[in-house]
Write an enzyme that holds these catalytic residues in place. Structure first.
Site, PDB file in Angstrom:
ATOM      1  N   HIS A 184       0.797  -1.228   0.000  1.00  0.00           N
ATOM      2  CA  HIS A 184       0.000   0.000   0.000  1.00  0.00           C
ATOM      3  C   HIS A 184       0.825   1.271   0.000  1.00  0.00           C
ATOM      4  O   HIS A 184       0.258   2.355   0.166  1.00  0.00           O
ATOM      5  CB  HIS A 184      -0.930   0.026   1.220  1.00  0.00           C
ATOM      6  N   LYS A 193      -8.915  13.343   5.003  1.00  0.00           N
ATOM      7  CA  LYS A 193      -8.054  12.171   4.941  1.00  0.00           C
ATOM      8  C   LYS A 193      -7.019  12.306   6.055  1.00  0.00           C
ATOM      9  O   LYS A 193      -6.932  13.349   6.712  1.00  0.00           O
ATOM     10  CB  LYS A 193      -7.382  12.047   3.580  1.00  0.00           C
ATOM     11  N   ARG A 194      -6.249  11.264   6.252  1.00  0.00           N
ATOM     12  CA  ARG A 194      -5.176  11.318   7.242  1.00  0.00           C
ATOM     13  C   ARG A 194      -4.270  12.513   6.954  1.00  0.00           C
ATOM     14  O   ARG A 194      -3.975  12.808   5.801  1.00  0.00           O
ATOM     15  CB  ARG A 194      -4.387  10.006   7.174  1.00  0.00           C
ATOM     16  N   LYS A 246       0.186  14.167   1.471  1.00  0.00           N
ATOM     17  CA  LYS A 246      -1.195  14.393   1.028  1.00  0.00           C
ATOM     18  C   LYS A 246      -1.476  15.877   0.804  1.00  0.00           C
ATOM     19  O   LYS A 246      -2.493  16.247   0.251  1.00  0.00           O
ATOM     20  CB  LYS A 246      -2.173  13.785   2.037  1.00  0.00           C
ATOM     21  N   THR A 300      -9.047   5.857  -1.894  1.00  0.00           N
ATOM     22  CA  THR A 300     -10.431   5.421  -2.129  1.00  0.00           C
ATOM     23  C   THR A 300     -11.410   6.555  -1.847  1.00  0.00           C
ATOM     24  O   THR A 300     -12.534   6.536  -2.330  1.00  0.00           O
ATOM     25  CB  THR A 300     -10.801   4.204  -1.252  1.00  0.00           C
ATOM     26  N   LYS A 331     -15.130   7.657  -3.612  1.00  0.00           N
ATOM     27  CA  LYS A 331     -16.370   7.908  -2.871  1.00  0.00           C
ATOM     28  C   LYS A 331     -16.940   9.281  -3.200  1.00  0.00           C
ATOM     29  O   LYS A 331     -18.152   9.433  -3.392  1.00  0.00           O
ATOM     30  CB  LYS A 331     -16.102   7.780  -1.370  1.00  0.00           C
TER      31      LYS A 331
END
Length: 822
Positions: A370, A561-562, A567, A669, A673
């Site tokens: 991952h 998100k985290r 990110k 993901t 969504k």
């Protein structure tokens, strides 16, 4: 808005489930299981009673599914994951077995609002981010597509943490999700296995003095106790099992110590044992945290493997047939120690020689990677591993010898390449490479998006890929449409049913029929009305939760998100500051009303991530209070992001932020969504964004920034971020404002170090991508102003996202990796 889709879809499973019958059963459960009369029952009591009524029906199919797997001698899938972010289960289960609407009516007849009690169900605190949510989607899809499966993990009592925001700072508190019990789970005390640590290894010889086998004698032993939760597939056809392990001391109290007056010391062993299943991801910045993390990983893998082996032997008798009847899947490197543990069970417990054991182990395991971040591919100090798991360390050395001799004998690898292949990393501190162990011990290694899989072959696993060229394959992630459309967005689901019928309920790719309605004005208006209702729901939540009022007419721009530097929440915040400056400097321009939402947790020991959360809140405080902005821009950080919050925020999003540095996000993901719920994506060509772009079309997604190759080229060829910053007036001004204390007057130096990294190296290419990002945001503004065009693009996103279903992903796993026929 209630959906009518679940009214009568599963009568073969549920027998009599009309509202009158359900109401009577709820009252019976309230009386005989909860021990309450309806006149004194509290909302939590009604929640428990309603769940138990439906759970009874699920149990019938659960037992039937298990028995059929035995009778048909079906091959089973065992999914090992340190996280299962399953969220609330009530709506999920009620919807999948087809009683949601009947239960709504039944409870209403008893004076109970199902939405009120459903909101009381806690999110199961069994995960953190995408890894755990993917595992949850996969479990639901395996049941849906009829794959016999068990999920294995840890029953964390306090999860990772509950996030509160105090003066803009993240505060970590225990997530006490089990305070009211868990009506979905069943304790299986009879399924308890011993877990050992430390001690010594003895070598036993036969009568001729030849080494016969090794016996590990641990110095410390605890118990792993199973708790089972049924996982219901769509229409209730199959019910699989999520088995979570709770840790328990063999001797709960040392009576001799207690009687001697050492009342605290008497509980020492019990506290140490139970700590294993208290908290997800202990901070690994200390040696004690690292040890607890490795203990956790071995704890759940050995319990799971002992359970699997025992089940297999009870049915098939022959351990060497395990690869034919069991597919064990490692979800990332966390369960990688399972490779060494299964070798130990084969050799030391069941007397199989090394070569046969190694062959069987490789044919049994498959591994999903991952991450491309080297630091996220776990490794453990050899000294720690040797002390905690001495027999496993011996086995890893033996496996390493096998792998390295294979590489050397091929004649295709030099010394440096062999060092990279090795399971043992040399250096100032020798470490066990868990990614290399998982790769070597699996017959299949898959990435989770097309880009990620190709990058694996040339980066983190380049040399292992050359040694085992057919092993790496791609399985792009997916999401379950049951939770991420049918349940969280009932309005859109009902609109789709009214427009194209019900086929998409059983095959989400049938949503493509909506594509032709993108240019239908009446449908666009209906679609916009659904979106507006979802935005009003989020606005009401934010007003009640954190006291910030937002206008549902504004563009809702969401990044949840985290929190991690790759990110790039920081890029989004800096752009908000630049936009704030432009709105104040040019009030005469026609600015687009926009609300920027943030949400996510930072690891407790991740200083920069926690600082980014503080910055988001500091920026929000200044912008939201400035009358010069005239409400045109607001920034909101929503605390304690979890599955239930995602179910509110994703249907409300107009714009989905997927802006990670290219080449660093394996898949994502959340991007899927958001798009399935009618948000347009602004993102880089990273992870599954690449494939989403191919499916939704170039005109229906906003792509910006450096590509993976361009990022690598800049890093390798003397990139000068300072020059980039100085050449961008908007960026330079925004960074100057932040670093000078405009948003932190109480501590003007607060963000100097955080932003200093952008000037010095900018590893995550925030400065490099800023101008492209800001320009693309202005393109977003332009499209948003043309309402029909925006909603046409949003509808096309919904219609073209069917391929990103976890049902499709699981069917590919079943056929191409697990050799299981659904």
């Amino acid at each position: 808005m209630a959906s009518a889709m679940t009214t009568k879809i599963s009568r073969t499973v549920l027998a009599t489930s009309d509202p009158e019958t359900l109401a009577a059963e709820i009252l019976r459960a309230l009386k005989y299981r909860v021990g309450k009369d309806m006149t004194v029952a509290k909302p939590h009591d009604w929640l428990t009673a309603a769940i138990q009524v439906v759970r009874d029906r699920i149990i019938d199919q659960w037992i039937r599914s298990t028995k059929e797997a035995y009778d048909r001698r079906e091959k089973r899938v065992y999914y090992l994951s340190l996280e299962f972010l399953i969220g609330r289960l009530m709506r999920d289960a009620f919807s999948n077995v087809g009683v949601l609407d009947d239960m709504r009516v039944a409870l209403r007849s008893l004076g109970v609002d199902i939405d009120v009690i459903a909101a009381l169900e806690p999110d199961a605190a069994l995960g953190n981010g995408g890894l755990g949510r993917l595992a949850a989607c996969f479990m639901e899809s395996m049941a849906t597509v009829d794959v016999p499966a068990h999920g294995y993990g840890i029953r964390y009592e306090n999860g990772m943490f509950r996030q509160e925001i105090s003066d803009g700072w993240q505060v970590e508190l225990p997530e006490n999700w089990l305070d009211h019990g868990n009506p979905w789970e069943f304790e299986r005390r009879e399924r308890s296995f011993e877990v050992g640590y430390g001690g010594q290894v003895e070598s036993l010889t036969d009568k001729d003095g030849i080494l016969d086998r090794h016996v590990w004698k641990p110095a410390e032993r605890i118990l792993a106790v199973a708790y089972d939760t049924p996982v219901v597939g769509w229409r209730g056809k199959r019910v699989n099992t999520l088995r979570l392990w709770s840790s328990l001391a063999i001797d709960p109290i040392l009576l001799a110590a207690f009687n001697a007056g050492d009342h605290v010391g008497a509980l020492r062993d019990s506290n140490k044992a139970e700590a294993l299943s208290k908290v997800l991801y202990p901070a690994d910045s200390t040696s004690a945290g690292q040890e607890l993390r490795l203990r956790q990983e071995y704890f759940f893998t050995t319990a799971s493997l002992q359970d699997i082996v025992q089940r297999h032997l009870s049915q098939f008798g022959d351990l060497l047939s395990l690869p034919d009847q069991a597919a064990i899947h490692l979800n990332d490197t966390h369960p990688a120690v399972a490779v060494a543990e299964l070798m130990r069970l084969f050799m030391d417990v069941h007397g199989v020689d090394f070569d046969k054991s190694w062959d069987a182990v490789k044919r049994t395991f498959a591994y999903t990677n991952h991450t491309l971040l080297p630091e996220a591919l776990e490794s453990w100090p050899v000294s720690l591993f040797d002390r905690l798991l001495p027999r496993h360390m011996q086995i890893i050395y033996a496996i390493n010898a096998q792998v390295l001799l294979e590489a050397r004998s091929s004649g295709h690898f030099n010394d440096e390449q062999i060092r990279r292949i090795s399971l043992i990393q040399e250096g100032t501190e020798r470490r066990v490479r868990m990614g290399n162990l998982a790769f070597s011990g699996s017959h299949s290694v898959n990435g989770v998006s097309a880009l990620h899989t190709e990058l694996m072959k040339v980066t983190v696993f380049a040399d292992l890929h050359r040694l085992y060229p057919g092993r790496i394959n791609n399985k792009t992630n997916g999401i379950t449409p049951r939770r991420w459309l049918f349940q969280c967005n009932a309005g859109l689901t009902d609109l789709a049913r009214e427009t194209i019928g019900d086929k998409f309920l059983d095959n989400i790719e049938e949503l493509k029929a909506l594509d032709k309605f993108a240019d239908d004005a009446a449908f666009r208006d209906s679609f916009a009305a659904v979106k507006r209702a979802n935005k009003e729901r989020l606005a009401n939540y934010v007003a009640g939760r954190i006291g910030v009022k937002v206008d549902p007419s504004a563009l809702f721009d969401i990044q949840i998100k985290r929190i991690h530097e790759y990110k790039r929440q920081l890029l989004n915040i800096i752009e908000a500051v630049a936009l704030y400056d432009q709105i104040r400097s040019h009030p005469e321009r026609e600015w687009l009303p926009r609300v920027k939402f943030f949400g996510g947790k930072a690891a407790p020991s991740y200083h920069n991530a926690k600082l980014i959360i503080k910055l988001a809140n500091d920026v929000a405080k200044v912008i939201n209070r400035d009358p010069a902005v005239r409400g045109l821009l607001k920034v909101v950080f929503v605390p304690n992001y979890n599955v239930s919050l995602a179910e509110i925020m994703m249907p409300a999003a107009d714009l989905s932020e997927q802006i990670s540095t290219a080449g660093m996000e394996a898949s994502g993901t959340g991007n899927m969504k958001f798009a399935l719920n009618g948000a347009l994506t602004i993102g880089t060509l990273d992870g599954a964004n690449v494939e989403m772009k191919e499916h939704v079309g170039d005109d229906n997604i906003f792509i910006f920034g450096l590509t993976t190759n361009e990022v690598a080229e800049r890093r390798n060829n003397g990139y000068d971020p300072r020059a980039v910053i100085e050449g961008s007036p908007e960026l330079s001004q925004a960074l100057s404002a932040i670093s000078s204390g405009v948003f932190s007057p109480d501590d003007p130096q607060r963000y100097r170090e955080l932003l200093g990294g952008l000037y010095e190296h900018d590893w995550f290419m925030v400065a490099a991508d800023f101008d492209a990002y800001a320009a693309t945001q202005r393109q977003v503004d332009k499209v948003w102003r043309n309402g029909p065009d925006w909603y046409a693009k949003a509808i096309r996103n919904v219609a073209r996202m069917g391929w990103f279903s976890s049902d499709r992903t699981i069917r590919q796993y079943a056929k191409e990796i697990w050799n299981v026929v659904p």
